[in-house]
Design an enzyme around this catalytic site. Structure first.
Site, PDB file in Angstrom:
ATOM      1  CB  SER A   1      -0.912   0.010   1.232  1.00 57.52           C
ATOM      2  OG  SER A   1      -0.113   0.105   2.390  1.00 57.52           O
TER       3      SER A   1
ATOM      4  CB  SER B   1       9.952  11.027   8.024  1.00 59.55           C
ATOM      5  OG  SER B   1       9.013  12.055   8.268  1.00 59.55           O
TER       6      SER B   1
ATOM      7  CE1 TYR C   1       7.187   7.217  10.612  1.00 55.70           C
ATOM      8  CE2 TYR C   1       7.120   9.572  11.062  1.00 55.70           C
ATOM      9  CZ  TYR C   1       7.162   8.530  10.165  1.00 55.70           C
ATOM     10  OH  TYR C   1       7.196   8.793   8.822  1.00 55.70           O
TER      11      TYR C   1
ATOM     12  CE  LYS D   1      10.959   6.053   9.331  1.00 57.72           C
ATOM     13  NZ  LYS D   1      11.041   5.266   8.081  1.00 57.72           N
TER      14      LYS D   1
END
Ligand SMILES: *[C@@H]1O[C@H](CO)[C@@H](O)[C@H](O)[C@H]1NC(C)=O
Ligand SMILES: *[C@@H]1O[C@H](CO)[C@@H](O)[C@H](O)[C@H]1NC(C)=O
Ligand SMILES: *[C@@H]1O[C@H](CO)[C@@H](O)[C@H](O)[C@H]1NC(C)=O
Ligand SMILES: *[C@@H]1O[C@H](CO)[C@@H](O)[C@H](O)[C@H]1NC(C)=O
Length: 344
Positions: A61, A187, A218, A222
């Protein structure tokens, strides 16, 4: 439903969303070029990829799916590395149908298990002759559980330790197939974090609300993707294998699919209205994987198909090295698998 925590979370989200929107508006004017985000098909220029083999992790996805789809359009052999069989199979069939390229398949792998990554790599090593592009894209944005069966903090394991291990295990194939490329999907969130080596394998206590804790963890994983990229680029220097990291753009993927209730609802509304589509967001990782422009660049950080300055938390080679050593231990890299400067 409307707890204080949820309301403050909404405020936080609104601010983030508006900042992102503003950032895009401003950066569009400054750069004057959004060429790689405009349009809907094969936007990134680059040679076709016939005869090349690519692995895209987390490809069922979002960004991973569009990346795999793009490679398939270019004629590459594409392996979707996914956890869920049904979803992997569905994505695979969809890509074959959309591109007419039958050279697309999937292999199952659970990034929350060291053994599963090893089994995947051994299987790939046996069945495939080459590996030209490895896109480390799989990611989680919340704690499905605190620790994996290997005793590693869940998000750290999936987002950093597994790609670290997988890259080690596939490096021979990448070297044999050089010039070849590793692309690490990091990110911009990394700028909100700092290395936290003393507590690297711990789950932080929830102070305000779960989603904020998860977002901060998170962001840290990253950042680790970027530190890993920096050190790997140094270790791979001269091998013909390049590695770069990127910020994909804020994308409405299923990253936050663990959110529930009103928070989930609002996140989705913001994601769909303000963020880019998966296809747009995937352009930078496709660019790094196929474009001739970057064939000689390694250790770079990119966004919007352009190299940008390294985030300040990722500028110290000693920090990169420290993370590398900690990761070797957590990933249980054996002495002969180590990517030391001498044996690479
Ligand atoms: C599939 O991809 C591999 C690797 O790129 C290539 O050698 C092979 O010829 C391709 N097979 C088909 C049927 O296109
Ligand atoms: C991959 O296969 C080669 C031999 O073809 C072997 O030397 C190497 O150890 C294998 N690597 C892994 C990770 O299984
Ligand atoms: C690779 O080595 C060359 C020459 O030794 C050096 O100029 C270059 O900066 C190195 N690149 C990286 C990514 O370390
Ligand atoms: C990359 O390096 C090779 C060999 O030095 C050179 O021929 C090629 O033009 C370079 N590519 C780019 C995009 O700079």
């Amino acid at each position: 439903m409307f707890t204080i925590a949820n309301i403050s979370y909404l405020g936080f989200l609104v601010c983030i969303a508006l900042c992102i929107k503003l950032y895009w508006k401003l950066s569009t004017r400054w750069n004057g070029s959004y060429s790689c985000l405009v349009g809907k098909t094969a936007i990134v220029t680059g040679a076709n990829s016939v005869g090349k083999t690519a692995i895209v992790t987390g490809a069922n996805s979002g960004l991973g799916y569009y990346t795999a789809l793009d490679f398939a359009k270019r004629g590459a052999r594409v392996i979707l590395a996914c956890r869920n069989k049904d979803r992997a199979e569905a994505a695979c069939l969809k890509i074959i149908k959309a591109t007419g390229n039958k050279n697309v398949s999937y292999k199952l792998v659970d990034f929350a298990s060291l053994q599963s990554v090893r089994t995947f790599a051994e299987d790939f090593n046996k069945s495939e002759d080459r590996l030209d592009i490895l896109v480390n894209n799989a990611v989680v944005g919340f704690f499905e559980k605190d620790y994996t069966g290997d005793g590693i903090q869940y998000m750290l394991h999936v987002n950093h330790i597994s790609p670290f291990l997988l890259t080690h295990l596939l490096i021979d194939k990448l070297k044999q197939s050089a010039p070849s490329r590793i692309v690490n999907v990091a990110s911009l969130a990394a700028i909100f974090s700092a290395p936290n080596f003393d507590n690297i394998n711990k789950v932080p206590k929830i102070t305000l609300f779960t989603e904020l804790r998860d977002a901060l963890v998170y962001a840290t994983t990253k950042l680790y993707n970027i530190l890993f990229t920096n050190e790997l680029a140094r270790r791979l220097n001269g091998t013909g294998v390049t590695v770069n990291a990127l910020h994909p753009g804020s994308v409405s993927t299923e990253l936050f699919r663990g959110f529930t209730g009103i928070v989930d609802y609002i996140t989705k509304i913001f994601a769909y209205t303000l963020f880019m589509t998966g296809e747009e967001g995937a352009q930078t990782q496709i660019y790094l994987s196929v474009s001739k422009d970057v064939e000689n660049i390694s250790g770079g950080l990119f966004t919007n198909c352009k190299q940008i300055g390294m985030y300040s938390a990722a500028k110290d080679p000693q920090v990169d090295k420290k993370l590398w050593e900690i990761s070797e231990e957590l990933a249980r890299i054996s002495p002969n698998e180590k990517l030391n400067f001498a044996n690479i």
